[in-house]
Scaffold this motif. Structure first.
Motif, short mmCIF file in Angstrom:
data_model
loop_
_atom_site.label_atom_id
_atom_site.label_comp_id
_atom_site.label_asym_id
_atom_site.label_seq_id
_atom_site.Cartn_x
_atom_site.Cartn_y
_atom_site.Cartn_z
N THR A 147 44.54 28.98 23.09
CA THR A 147 43.19 29.12 22.14
C THR A 147 41.79 28.88 22.97
N LYS A 148 42.19 29.06 24.41
CA LYS A 148 40.98 28.79 25.14
C LYS A 148 40.08 29.90 25.29
N SER A 149 38.68 29.74 25.28
CA SER A 149 37.76 30.93 25.45
C SER A 149 36.90 30.54 26.48
N TRP A 150 36.39 31.49 27.10
CA TRP A 150 35.10 31.41 28.01
C TRP A 150 33.93 32.42 27.86
N THR A 151 32.72 31.91 28.19
CA THR A 151 31.52 32.92 28.11
C THR A 151 31.21 33.36 29.41
N ALA A 152 30.94 34.77 29.40
CA ALA A 152 30.72 35.34 30.62
C ALA A 152 29.55 36.53 30.13
N VAL A 153 29.01 37.16 31.41
CA VAL A 153 28.32 38.37 31.29
C VAL A 153 29.07 39.38 32.17
N VAL A 154 29.12 40.70 31.30
CA VAL A 154 29.64 41.54 31.98
C VAL A 154 28.99 42.32 33.19
N VAL A 155 29.49 42.56 34.43
CA VAL A 155 28.73 42.96 35.55
C VAL A 155 29.28 44.49 35.76
N ALA A 156 30.28 44.58 35.48
CA ALA A 156 30.86 46.21 35.60
C ALA A 156 31.97 46.39 34.76
N VAL A 157 31.99 47.68 34.44
CA VAL A 157 33.27 48.27 33.67
C VAL A 157 33.55 49.59 34.38
N SER A 158 34.77 49.53 34.76
CA SER A 158 35.48 50.77 35.50
C SER A 158 36.80 51.39 35.01
N GLY A 159 36.92 52.53 35.12
CA GLY A 159 38.36 52.86 34.49
C GLY A 159 37.71 53.72 33.35
N GLY A 160 38.58 54.15 32.61
CA GLY A 160 38.28 55.03 31.31
C GLY A 160 39.49 55.34 30.59
N GLN A 161 39.30 56.43 29.69
CA GLN A 161 40.27 56.93 28.81
C GLN A 161 41.48 57.39 29.62
N SER A 162 41.42 58.01 30.87
CA SER A 162 42.45 58.76 31.34
C SER A 162 43.30 57.59 32.11
N GLU A 163 42.79 56.46 32.08
CA GLU A 163 43.69 55.45 33.07
C GLU A 163 44.05 54.49 32.07
N PRO A 164 45.19 53.74 32.23
CA PRO A 164 46.03 52.79 31.34
C PRO A 164 45.02 51.48 31.21
N LEU A 165 44.45 50.92 32.21
CA LEU A 165 43.69 49.92 32.06
C LEU A 165 42.08 50.35 32.45
N THR A 166 41.16 49.48 31.73
CA THR A 166 39.83 49.28 32.02
C THR A 166 39.74 47.99 32.88
N VAL A 167 38.99 48.09 34.21
CA VAL A 167 38.80 46.71 34.59
C VAL A 167 37.40 46.31 34.44
N VAL A 168 37.30 45.19 33.72
CA VAL A 168 36.02 44.42 33.42
C VAL A 168 35.69 43.23 34.36
N SER A 169 34.57 43.41 35.06
CA SER A 169 34.00 42.31 35.99
C SER A 169 33.15 41.57 35.35
N LEU A 170 33.60 40.11 35.26
CA LEU A 170 32.65 39.23 34.43
C LEU A 170 32.27 37.99 35.30
N GLN A 171 30.84 37.85 35.09
CA GLN A 171 30.28 36.59 35.69
C GLN A 171 30.49 35.37 34.87
N MET A 172 30.69 34.31 35.54
CA MET A 172 30.77 33.04 34.74
C MET A 172 30.78 31.94 35.85
N SER A 173 30.96 30.73 35.26
CA SER A 173 30.71 29.45 36.19
C SER A 173 31.80 29.63 37.02
#
Length: 186
Positions: free
Chosen positions: A135-161
């Motif tokens: 049930t853990k959660s973290w707060t972060a700010v998105v710094v980049a989103v790459s990939g898309g609909q033609s790829e199976p995964l979207t990679v999201v880069s998150l800045q946090m402590s």
């Protein structure tokens, strides 16, 4: 009589609004390291007392070709402090990458958005068998989103402590979800 009255009204309005200057803002979201081009910038009029280190629109040629030190959302004020070598992550922060499938994050996710990263129970887990860490959660700010609909995964880069980044990096793959939260953009 009408023309002088309009002139006086215009002068009073200008006095009330204060002195304004055209300054540079971002015309679209940009990622850290992006080199500024003409299409990345637009200008807005700001009151002289609100400009907070802004760059005058007339100085646009001095910022073209310079990289951004941070990922910023559309409409961000362009200042000298956001230009230059990458400042990400800053001291005490980390950047964690998570691979997500459609449905694990909101569509239209963009750099600068504040999110809660939620660890979901694994498949086949009953609520009673779910460890507290699930049930853990973290707060972060998105710094980049790459990939898309033609790829199976979207990679999201998150800045946090740094400590949260270390903990998140050990979370099981496929069990993370992103939720956009208040504070939306930096």
């Amino acid at each position: 009589m009408l023309v002088p009255a309009c002139a006086v009204g215009g002068a009073l309005l200008a006095t009330e609004l204060g002195e304004r200057e055209n300054v540079l803002v971002l015309a679209r979201p940009v990622e850290v390291g992006h080199v500024l081009a003409v299409q990345d910038l637009r200008q807005i009029a700001l009151a002289a007392d609100v400009q907070a280190g802004s760059i005058a629109a007339s100085a646009a040629p001095t910022v073209l070709g310079q990289p951004l030190a941070f990922s910023l959302p559309e409409g961000s004020l362009v200042t000298r402090s956001v230009l230059g070598a990458s400042q990400v992550p800053e001291q005490g922060k980390s950047i964690a990458a998570v691979g997500l499938k459609p449905g694990q994050f909101p569509s239209g996710l963009s750099p600068g958005t504040t999110v809660a990263v939620l660890l979901a129970p694994g498949q086949g887990s009953s609520p009673a068998a779910v460890p507290e860490a699930a049930t853990k959660s973290w707060t972060a700010v998105v710094v980049a989103v790459s990939g898309g609909q033609s790829e199976p995964l979207t990679v999201v880069s998150l800045q946090m402590s740094e400590s949260d980044g270390r903990e998140l990096s050990s979370a099981p793959a496929g069990q993370l979800n992103l939720l956009v939260i208040a504070g939306g953009n930096r």
